[in-house]
Motif scaffolding. Structure first.
Motif, PDB file in Angstrom:
ATOM      1  N   LEU A  89       8.355   2.482  -3.883  1.00  0.00           N
ATOM      2  CA  LEU A  89       9.460   2.129  -4.771  1.00  0.00           C
ATOM      3  C   LEU A  89       9.313   2.767  -6.148  1.00  0.00           C
ATOM      4  CD1 LEU A  89       9.878  -1.644  -3.848  1.00  0.00           C
ATOM      5  CD2 LEU A  89      11.249   0.298  -3.067  1.00  0.00           C
ATOM      6  N   ALA A  90       8.085   3.119  -6.515  1.00  0.00           N
ATOM      7  CA  ALA A  90       7.862   3.716  -7.829  1.00  0.00           C
ATOM      8  C   ALA A  90       7.821   5.235  -7.795  1.00  0.00           C
ATOM      9  CB  ALA A  90       6.548   3.193  -8.419  1.00  0.00           C
ATOM     10  N   ASP A  91       7.644   5.827  -6.623  1.00  0.00           N
ATOM     11  CA  ASP A  91       7.421   7.267  -6.500  1.00  0.00           C
ATOM     12  C   ASP A  91       8.702   7.982  -6.069  1.00  0.00           C
ATOM     13  OD1 ASP A  91       6.268   9.748  -6.335  1.00  0.00           O
ATOM     14  OD2 ASP A  91       5.349   9.396  -4.372  1.00  0.00           O
ATOM     15  N   HIS A 145       1.389   5.150   3.576  1.00  0.00           N
ATOM     16  CA  HIS A 145       2.563   5.447   2.757  1.00  0.00           C
ATOM     17  C   HIS A 145       3.780   5.716   3.638  1.00  0.00           C
ATOM     18  CE1 HIS A 145       4.064   6.402  -1.261  1.00  0.00           C
ATOM     19  NE2 HIS A 145       4.801   7.336  -0.692  1.00  0.00           N
ATOM     20  N   LEU A 153       0.515  -5.004  -0.553  1.00  0.00           N
ATOM     21  CA  LEU A 153       1.821  -4.410  -0.877  1.00  0.00           C
ATOM     22  C   LEU A 153       1.706  -3.154  -1.736  1.00  0.00           C
ATOM     23  CD1 LEU A 153       3.801  -7.687  -1.690  1.00  0.00           C
ATOM     24  CD2 LEU A 153       3.750  -6.423   0.465  1.00  0.00           C
ATOM     25  N   GLU A 154       0.513  -2.608  -1.836  1.00  0.00           N
ATOM     26  CA  GLU A 154       0.325  -1.428  -2.689  1.00  0.00           C
ATOM     27  C   GLU A 154       1.150  -0.234  -2.206  1.00  0.00           C
ATOM     28  OE1 GLU A 154      -3.691  -0.339  -3.355  1.00  0.00           O
ATOM     29  OE2 GLU A 154      -4.293  -2.299  -4.149  1.00  0.00           O
ATOM     30  N   ASN A 155       1.191  -0.020  -0.899  1.00  0.00           N
ATOM     31  CA  ASN A 155       1.970   1.110  -0.369  1.00  0.00           C
ATOM     32  C   ASN A 155       3.457   0.936  -0.661  1.00  0.00           C
ATOM     33  OD1 ASN A 155      -0.144   2.660   0.746  1.00  0.00           O
ATOM     34  ND2 ASN A 155      -0.224   1.338   2.539  1.00  0.00           N
ATOM     35  N   LEU A 156       3.969  -0.285  -0.481  1.00  0.00           N
ATOM     36  CA  LEU A 156       5.381  -0.533  -0.763  1.00  0.00           C
ATOM     37  C   LEU A 156       5.672  -0.342  -2.252  1.00  0.00           C
ATOM     38  CD1 LEU A 156       6.047  -3.655   1.489  1.00  0.00           C
ATOM     39  CD2 LEU A 156       7.090  -1.401   1.734  1.00  0.00           C
ATOM     40  N   SER A 157       4.780  -0.782  -3.100  1.00  0.00           N
ATOM     41  CA  SER A 157       4.967  -0.592  -4.540  1.00  0.00           C
ATOM     42  C   SER A 157       4.967   0.885  -4.896  1.00  0.00           C
ATOM     43  CB  SER A 157       3.862  -1.316  -5.315  1.00  0.00           C
ATOM     44  OG  SER A 157       3.875  -2.701  -5.043  1.00  0.00           O
ATOM     45  N   ALA A 158       4.079   1.635  -4.265  1.00  0.00           N
ATOM     46  CA  ALA A 158       4.016   3.076  -4.537  1.00  0.00           C
ATOM     47  C   ALA A 158       5.290   3.775  -4.080  1.00  0.00           C
ATOM     48  CB  ALA A 158       2.796   3.681  -3.842  1.00  0.00           C
TER      49      ALA A 158
END
Length: 311
Positions: free
Chosen positions: A76-78, A279, A69-74
């Motif tokens: 939502l944070a970016d 991404h 889920l790193e891409n999804l986290s990035a």
């Protein structure tokens, strides 16, 4: 019973069975090209992008690395809030403006006057022009060096020097909304005009006899009859504008400095300019989730309108 009579009795059944099989085979052959195109153009790219969202994948380098889920986290944070806000600015503006213009024109064209049919046909022209062509047309109108808009405003004395409409944040957003509005207001007009023609004339006559003016008749008689269609038109326009691409891409490309970028242009830029498929896939998932909510609301309103209409 002789064998010939048995054959005679069996042959019609065999003929019907063969006919059914041939019809089914014919239907399969008719549907097969469409199913193949659907899978190749829609389903495969969709599934491929969903898979990419969970991998570190770049167009410049071979291979894929699972990142969960790193891409999804990035995503939502970016600057996710900024992207949602900019998408909503364009979507709301490009939905409300054509609705108001389309409603006003539908009310006018619902009256009988000389040249009414000619005007109906003329107002459909912007809708018939492809979106990319419309975008290039408005790019020429808004051009800072030889644009028609600058020429007109300077001749009227409204501005002293040419304005770079597409390279300033506030004016660029307005230019996008104007171009999209010009392209889509005829569709809104047609839908609302069709709804207006279902309003019984007797109700307007009765309201006039009671002393109701034009504005009061609209809100008391006309609007209750067309509000269901109006709600569906607004929601459909909102969904289409939420995923609109060509006008933004051609006129501003998401600029200046990314201030007109939306989900559609951001996914394109991330995948094909930044080469980051992972991404871009994560952006696509979030974008699709938001669109799914809008589609569910549209289906709910449609079913509700059908139930009310059947009463």
């Amino acid at each position: 019973m002789t064998s010939s009579s048995v054959t005679a009795h069996e042959s019609p059944g065999r003929g019907r069975l063969g006919s059914r099989l041939s019809e089914r085979t014919f239907l399969v052959f008719l549907l097969l090209p469409g199913v193949v195109l659907l899978c190749a153009i829609v389903l495969y790219p969709l599934l491929r992008s969903l898979v990419s969202a969970f991998f570190d994948e770049n167009l410049l380098y071979p291979g894929m690395e699972f990142v969960g889920l790193e891409n999804l986290s990035a995503v939502l944070a970016d600057d996710f809030g900024r992207l949602v806000w900019q998408t909503l600015i364009f979507t709301v503006g490009a939905t409300i403006a054509p609705f108001l213009i389309g409603l006003a024109l539908a009310l006018v064209l619902n009256q009988r006057f000389p040249g009414q049919r000619l005007l109906r046909g003329a107002f459909l022209i912007p809708w018939l022009i492809p979106g990319v062509v419309v975008s290039f047309l408005w790019m020429w109108i808004f051009d800072a060096n030889y644009g028609v808009l600058n020429g007109i405003l300077m001749s009227l004395g409204a501005i002293d020097s040419p304005v770079a409409w597409l390279f300033q944040t506030d004016t660029a957003r307005g230019a996008l909304i104007i171009a999209k509005t010009w392209n889509t207001f005829p569709w809104v007009m047609v839908m609302l005009l069709a709804a207006l023609q279902t309003v019984p004339g007797e109700l307007h006559e009765a309201a006039s006899m009671d002393g109701a003016g034009v504005v009061r008749r609209f809100f008391a008689v006309t609007w209750p009859h067309i509000r269901g269609v109006a709600a569906l038109v607004v929601l459909l326009e909102f969904i289409w504008n939420f995923q609109h691409f060509d006008t933004i891409f051609v006129l501003t490309g998401g600029g200046p400095a990314g201030t007109t970028s939306t989900f559609a242009t951001e996914v394109y830029d991330t995948a094909f300019r930044g080469y980051d498929l992972g991404h871009a896939g994560a952006l696509g998932i979030v974008w699709m989730a938001l669109l799914t909510v809008l589609v569910v609301v549209y289906v709910w309103l449609s079913e509700r309108g059908e139930k009310e209409g059947s009463r």
